[in-house]
Design an enzyme around this catalytic site. Structure first.
Site, short mmCIF file in Angstrom:
data_model
loop_
_atom_site.label_atom_id
_atom_site.label_comp_id
_atom_site.label_asym_id
_atom_site.label_seq_id
_atom_site.Cartn_x
_atom_site.Cartn_y
_atom_site.Cartn_z
N LYS A 1 6.48 44.74 15.89
CA LYS A 1 5.97 43.38 15.89
C LYS A 1 4.98 43.12 14.76
O LYS A 1 4.96 42.03 14.17
CB LYS A 1 5.32 43.06 17.24
CG LYS A 1 4.91 41.59 17.36
CD LYS A 1 4.47 41.22 18.76
CE LYS A 1 4.12 39.73 18.83
NZ LYS A 1 3.71 39.33 20.20
N MET B 1 43.76 47.68 37.45
CA MET B 1 44.23 48.83 36.67
C MET B 1 43.87 50.13 37.37
O MET B 1 44.69 51.07 37.43
CB MET B 1 43.64 48.80 35.26
CG MET B 1 44.21 49.89 34.36
SD MET B 1 45.99 49.74 34.10
CE MET B 1 46.03 48.56 32.75
N PHE C 1 4.19 49.40 26.75
CA PHE C 1 4.96 48.44 27.54
C PHE C 1 6.17 47.96 26.75
O PHE C 1 6.04 47.52 25.61
CB PHE C 1 4.07 47.25 27.93
CG PHE C 1 4.81 46.17 28.67
CD1 PHE C 1 5.28 46.40 29.96
CD2 PHE C 1 5.05 44.94 28.08
CE1 PHE C 1 5.97 45.40 30.65
CE2 PHE C 1 5.75 43.94 28.76
CZ PHE C 1 6.21 44.17 30.05
N GLN C 2 7.33 48.05 27.37
CA GLN C 2 8.61 47.65 26.76
C GLN C 2 8.87 48.36 25.43
O GLN C 2 9.45 47.78 24.52
CB GLN C 2 8.67 46.13 26.60
CG GLN C 2 8.85 45.40 27.92
CD GLN C 2 9.29 43.96 27.77
OE1 GLN C 2 9.03 43.30 26.76
NE2 GLN C 2 9.96 43.44 28.80
#
Length: 559
Positions: free
Chosen positions: A163, A467, A113-114
């Site tokens: 982590k 532009m 996850f993530q």
């Protein structure tokens, strides 16, 4: 001293002199944010609305102060949201350190996850990046990252920290800071002698100065060098503010939207002296366009030599060092005939307000120029407004024009303004935006208001992607595909909803009052400056055309 990885990280950042971090928390960086809470008296954390703005703020902080900017994001989408900001810094050689969290080591490579391979993703857009696999390596990696970000050609460095590394304990100790050696420029004596000879032999020298002048803090040396050989000086977008706008030798910006004097001089000179620039395709990328000149290239990055344009002579080294080496030994020159020619093609800035019957970019920047006491910093988004700011705003101090040059990042300006204002609290920061670019980062008004930053955002509102629309008019027979915005957004109400003051200017008579209110205010201000959608940026050189084939507004009016 035995500390957690998160403690080691924060202490190491303090050791590097970091006072401000821009970021957004998440699960993978909770340990780091817990330590930031404990050290909030030493490190100021600015919570942005989006991680991309954190990267742009770190970038703007660095450009305005000359220090390394620092940003932080969690794993997965937090990390990938930094990518555009990292790429922006990479293209413009801005030193930032981006810190990302990641899943614990045991979960790496398992589509957790993530989880995302941010090191792999950012490898092409960083000077170097790290995945910290051992807490004992963390302190050294941080010190190395700050060194690498600044040494040689500056740029971004990424540190990805799983982590569990932030929770594990390791030894924290005093480390000696590595001195930046600038490669100790073992300058090549033969190359120096050859460059000196080219300069001394030239009759029509012309200087093309790039962002390397800013990075190396070589403005004084550039002025002394130019004055000694009496060479006209042009600047790239990245070098804007590094040479006095009112100096007699200054010819203005060079390139696609450069001045006639700069662009013609590049094709008429007999020696083009390129300092800390990379021959971008928006400046000079076709050798045939400058075939009458010998070309000297001085740059700290050897990879830039002969990359886009083949040169006759070059020196690899830090510009400040190289110019200090050259100045005492080059011949003093007069070049009267050459300077007279340059003066004859300079387009004098003569703006008369009475001749202007509508709101124009020229009117706006003329007013800002009159109000500027040398204390203004301009950041820009990307588009027509960016070029108008570069053309018309007179920078009175160094590091006062911050703009995304290489990547051309819409959404850069407001994040950069936050970083610039935090880094330079005694300056007045103006973010010059178009309504298209502003839509990409307007949420950061919440960050500006929360932190009580007196940033003034001026939207040159032409209700279009100006532009791109200009190119569609010039090169696509006026087929305006998806460039007319037709949005009903009330920018004044939007500003007020975020807690800022909002003003709208639709008549000339309103402008003085609004600007005075904005500048005297201590709170965030947004000005909706409404201009005609058909206002174009001129002069202009068509893509691939010689830079002296300049399209003017008169040319368009006369078909």
């Amino acid at each position: 001293m035995l500390l957690t990885g998160a403690e080691i990280l924060i202490k190491s950042l303090i050791d590097e002199g970091v006072e401000t971090i821009f970021g957004y928390p998440g699960g993978a960086v909770l340990n780091i944010y817990d330590e930031l809470y404990k050290y909030k008296d030493k490190i100021n954390h600015i919570l942005t609305c989006h991680e991309q703005a954190a990267a742009h703020a770190a970038d703007g902080y660095s450009r305005a102060t000359g220090k390394v900017g620092v940003c932080i994001a969690t794993s997965g989408p937090g990390a990938t949201n930094l990518v555009t900001g990292i790429a922006t810094a990479y293209m413009d050689s801005i030193p930032i350190v981006a810190i990302t969290g990641n899943v614990p080591k045991s979960l790496l490579g398992k589509d957790s996850f993530q989880e995302v391979d941010i090191s792999g993703i950012t490898m092409p857009i960083t000077k170097h990046n790290y995945i910290v696999k051992n807490v004992e390596d963390l302190q050294r990696i941080i010190k190395d990252a700050f060194y690498i970000a600044q040494e040689g050609r500056p740029g971004p460095v990424l540190i990805d920290i799983p982590k569990d590394i932030t929770a594990n304990k390791g030894v924290y100790k005093s480390l000696i800071t590595r001195e930046r050696c600038k490669d100790k420029n073992i300058l090549n004596e033969e190359a120096i002698a050859e460059v000196i000879q080219y300069i001394n032999d030239s009759k029509r020298p012309f200087i093309y100065a790039g962002g390397g002048i800013v990075s190396s803090e070589a403005t004084d040396e550039l002025i002394t060098f130019a004055e000694k050989i009496n060479a006209p000086v042009s600047t790239s977008l990245m070098c804007t503010s590094a040479f006095p706008f009112d100096h007699s030798l200054y010819t203005g910006m060079i390139g696609m939207h450069g001045t006639k004097a700069s662009n013609v001089a590049a094709t008429k000179c007999d020696l083009l002296i390129t300092l800390g620039a990379r021959f971008s395709d928006r400046v000079i990328s076709n050798q045939n366009h400058i075939k009458n000149a010998k070309i000297i290239h001085i740059d700290i990055d050897p990879a830039e030599i002969n990359k886009n344009v083949k040169v006759d002579s070059y020196i690899v080294g830090d510009l400040k060092d190289v110019l200090n080496r050259l100045i005492p030994v080059i011949d003093e020159k007069k070049n009267k005939e050459w300077l007279d020619f340059i003066d004859s093609i300079k387009e004098k800035k003569t703006f008369k307000e009475d001749d202007c019957n509508e709101l124009t970019p020229e009117l706006l920047f003329n007013k800002l120029n009159n109000l500027n006491d040398g204390n203004f910093i301009i950041t820009t988004e990307v588009g027509q407004h960016q070029m108008w700011a570069a053309q018309y705003f007179n920078c009175r101090n160094r590091r006062s024009f911050l703009s995304s040059g290489g990547l051309g990042t819409m959404g850069y300006g407001l994040g950069a303004a936050i970083g610039a204002q935090i880094g330079s609290p005694n300056k007045r920061v103006f973010n010059i935006a178009g309504d298209g670019s502003f839509g990409m980062n307007c949420n950061e008004l919440a960050t500006v208001v929360k932190n009580k930053l007196p940033i003034v955002t001026i939207i040159l509102n032409n209700n279009s992607l100006g532009m791109v629309r200009q190119w569609q008019m010039l090169f696509y027979d006026g087929r305006y595909s998806e460039t007319t915005l037709n949005r009903e957004t009330d920018y004044v109400k939007l500003a007020e909803a975020f807690g800022a003051r909002g003003f709208r200017v639709i008549e000339k008579s309103e402008l003085d009052y609004v600007l005075n209110q904005a500048i005297s205010s201590k709170e965030p201000v947004l000005i909706d400056y409404v201009i005609n959608c058909d206002k174009k940026v001129f002069p202009m050189v068509a893509p691939g055309a010689p830079i002296n084939q300049i399209i003017s507004e008169e040319d368009i009016n006369n078909n």
